[in-house]
Design a protein around this motif. Sequence first.
Motif, mmCIF file in Angstrom:
data_model
loop_
_atom_site.group_PDB
_atom_site.id
_atom_site.type_symbol
_atom_site.label_atom_id
_atom_site.label_comp_id
_atom_site.label_asym_id
_atom_site.label_seq_id
_atom_site.Cartn_x
_atom_site.Cartn_y
_atom_site.Cartn_z
ATOM 1 N N ARG A 204 67.465 -46.481 69.175
ATOM 2 C CA ARG A 204 67.467 -47.441 70.277
ATOM 3 C C ARG A 204 68.106 -48.751 69.832
ATOM 4 O O ARG A 204 67.940 -49.155 68.676
ATOM 5 C CB ARG A 204 66.018 -47.779 70.707
ATOM 6 N N VAL A 205 68.768 -49.414 70.779
ATOM 7 C CA VAL A 205 69.173 -50.796 70.547
ATOM 8 C C VAL A 205 67.927 -51.649 70.765
ATOM 9 O O VAL A 205 67.225 -51.485 71.764
ATOM 10 C CB VAL A 205 70.285 -51.215 71.535
ATOM 11 N N THR B 245 66.404 -55.277 71.541
ATOM 12 C CA THR B 245 66.770 -56.618 71.996
ATOM 13 C C THR B 245 65.531 -57.493 71.937
ATOM 14 O O THR B 245 64.416 -57.020 72.161
ATOM 15 C CB THR B 245 67.322 -56.612 73.440
ATOM 16 N N SER B 246 65.727 -58.753 71.585
ATOM 17 C CA SER B 246 64.608 -59.687 71.536
ATOM 18 C C SER B 246 65.174 -61.099 71.641
ATOM 19 O O SER B 246 66.319 -61.270 72.074
ATOM 20 C CB SER B 246 63.817 -59.500 70.243
ATOM 21 N N SER B 247 64.376 -62.070 71.243
ATOM 22 C CA SER B 247 64.897 -63.437 71.228
ATOM 23 C C SER B 247 64.286 -64.150 70.040
ATOM 24 O O SER B 247 63.195 -63.789 69.588
ATOM 25 C CB SER B 247 64.565 -64.150 72.535
ATOM 26 N N SER C 48 68.782 -65.158 72.896
ATOM 27 C CA SER C 48 68.579 -63.711 72.944
ATOM 28 C C SER C 48 69.447 -63.038 71.876
ATOM 29 O O SER C 48 70.544 -63.509 71.575
ATOM 30 C CB SER C 48 68.915 -63.184 74.335
ATOM 31 N N LYS D 123 70.356 -58.978 69.719
ATOM 32 C CA LYS D 123 70.258 -57.513 69.772
ATOM 33 C C LYS D 123 70.742 -56.920 68.457
ATOM 34 O O LYS D 123 71.454 -57.583 67.691
ATOM 35 C CB LYS D 123 71.101 -56.973 70.927
ATOM 36 N N MET E 55 61.190 -55.835 64.901
ATOM 37 C CA MET E 55 60.545 -56.944 65.609
ATOM 38 C C MET E 55 59.761 -57.833 64.640
ATOM 39 O O MET E 55 59.813 -59.055 64.718
ATOM 40 C CB MET E 55 59.609 -56.399 66.694
ATOM 41 N N THR F 297 73.255 -62.885 71.729
ATOM 42 C CA THR F 297 73.854 -62.381 72.965
ATOM 43 C C THR F 297 74.019 -63.498 74.002
ATOM 44 O O THR F 297 74.326 -63.235 75.151
ATOM 45 C CB THR F 297 73.016 -61.238 73.569
ATOM 46 N N GLU G 43 75.127 -61.380 77.843
ATOM 47 C CA GLU G 43 76.515 -61.093 77.467
ATOM 48 C C GLU G 43 77.351 -60.788 78.706
ATOM 49 O O GLU G 43 78.497 -61.224 78.827
ATOM 50 C CB GLU G 43 76.570 -59.886 76.509
ATOM 51 N N ARG H 164 58.882 -54.884 76.554
ATOM 52 C CA ARG H 164 59.007 -56.203 75.920
ATOM 53 C C ARG H 164 57.636 -56.719 75.489
ATOM 54 O O ARG H 164 57.475 -57.221 74.376
ATOM 55 C CB ARG H 164 59.657 -57.153 76.930
#
Lengths: 121, 413
Positions: free
Chosen positions: A49-50, A52-54, A66, A68, A82, A114, B66, B173
């Motif tokens: 999986r990709v 993504t977070s921040s 953000s 990734k 994470m 991103t 993006e 999330r």
Amino acid sequence: MKGELICAVCPVGCHVTAEWNETDLLDVQQAACKLAWPYIRSEIFDPRRVVTSSVPVVGGEIPLVSVKTDSPVPKDRMRDVMQSLAQVTVQAPVNVGDVVVSNILGLGANIRATKRIKKVS
Amino acid sequence: MHTTEVDVAVIGGGPAGLAAVTSAKNAGAERVLLIERDERLGGILNQCIHDGFGTKVLGESITGPEYAQIYIDKLQEAKADFCLNTMVLDLTPEKVLTVCSAEGMRRIKAGAVVLAMGCRERTRGALGIPGPRPAGVYTAGVVQNYMNLRNIMVGRQVVILGSGDIGLIMARRLTLEGAKVECVAEILPYPSGLARNVVQCLEDFGIPLYLSTTVTRIHGTGRVKGVTLAQVGPKWGVKSGSQRFVECDTLMLSVGLIPENELSKKAGVALSPVTGGAIVDDWFQTSVPGIFSCGNVLHVHDVVDYVTLEAEAAGRSAARYAAAGSLPSSPIKVKPGQGVRYVLPYQISGEDAVEFSLRALAPEKDRHVVFRSNGQVIRKMRELMVAPAQMIRVKLRADRFPKEGEITVEVTE
């Protein structure tokens, strides 16, 4: 072995029937396109999986940027990524594509920004 | 009041507005203006930090911010004007906008207007869930905004009502940020979100999805302490004895989006009771000549790529209208038939090829989408799977259309 899987390559989400043995994918039925094959093979033998977070950004116009992984990482390492990101902070300005962490946890993927964040004084 | 003139004014700086204003400018409209009330362009994409955007128009999967940046860059390349922190307060049928910003109020007289205001979320008030009113009840988009833009964690133990895409995305999330998502309850017998989100956001993390289930009570004073879940029958009546208490400190709602059409109504734009959006023709022109609509304010989309394509077409039409003062009429009516909830556009000119957008009434396997004109089949295509969550897009060439009359669209065996 045989099983039903959902192809997640695109939003169509084909419900496919797949057949495989210990080493390879043998058949994929009911997929709307050929892209299902590599995805289903990877879902069975090496799901990725990709992530993504921040992460917090210091001196930026907003408090978070953000990020990734620039390639998919093993599904069972998502939480490790994470955890590792929880320690990361970046300085503004930030541009889309900037490397925030290179080769995270040795998984072969970089963490990249991103979003463009301007610096404020 | 100070008045300025533009050829094309676009209201809303999200993905629809960005694409519309850029394409209007590139199509020859000289003075264009994009008006955004937030302090940043990009709209909801700024908080959609997950990936999966762009597979249709860019051929790659990227994240929301993006995707937004690509279209902000295109806007700047085209030298299209925009203003931030500016709210449109009024729009007249004569296409006069009253706008407000820190500099004060002013009027903008536009040759054509593109409505691209997007949606807002349905809230607890709209559902009327019984119980006290403690803190800890959020909509999914608000949770997304807090977590992804403001660095605020909303809770530790979460129940999600509704299986819309943003709800599913936020289930993942929240889990990755350390919260325990107890379950997702969906009142319908099937998920409202896309299949890939059910897989990657729930199944990946072992989060249960309870179908035909809803929240019948919120508990807690001060802060949410839990909710009552209950199963529902065919007519959404609660099955007696199915109620159970689930402990949580947060209830997150992902129960639908409402197109923000207040300005459209002020301008006298006719709305569809099914989509909540404007009734448009194949130019994306509304019932008010020179006012166009696209993106989520027109109808709720499941992927942004189609918003972009639609908005680019609307922007081109607006530029053409601004230059010519009118567009060819659209005499051919398009009507939803059996198995179809709605189909867009509602009428067409027949001048050019048309990309139709439609949604099925219920999830079903192995169906056909059939276009008929005055009784005759003009297009038939097979779909392995249809679902209300998934918009169906079908392009028909101009030579398939009748000169006048009606086209009906069905989803059948």
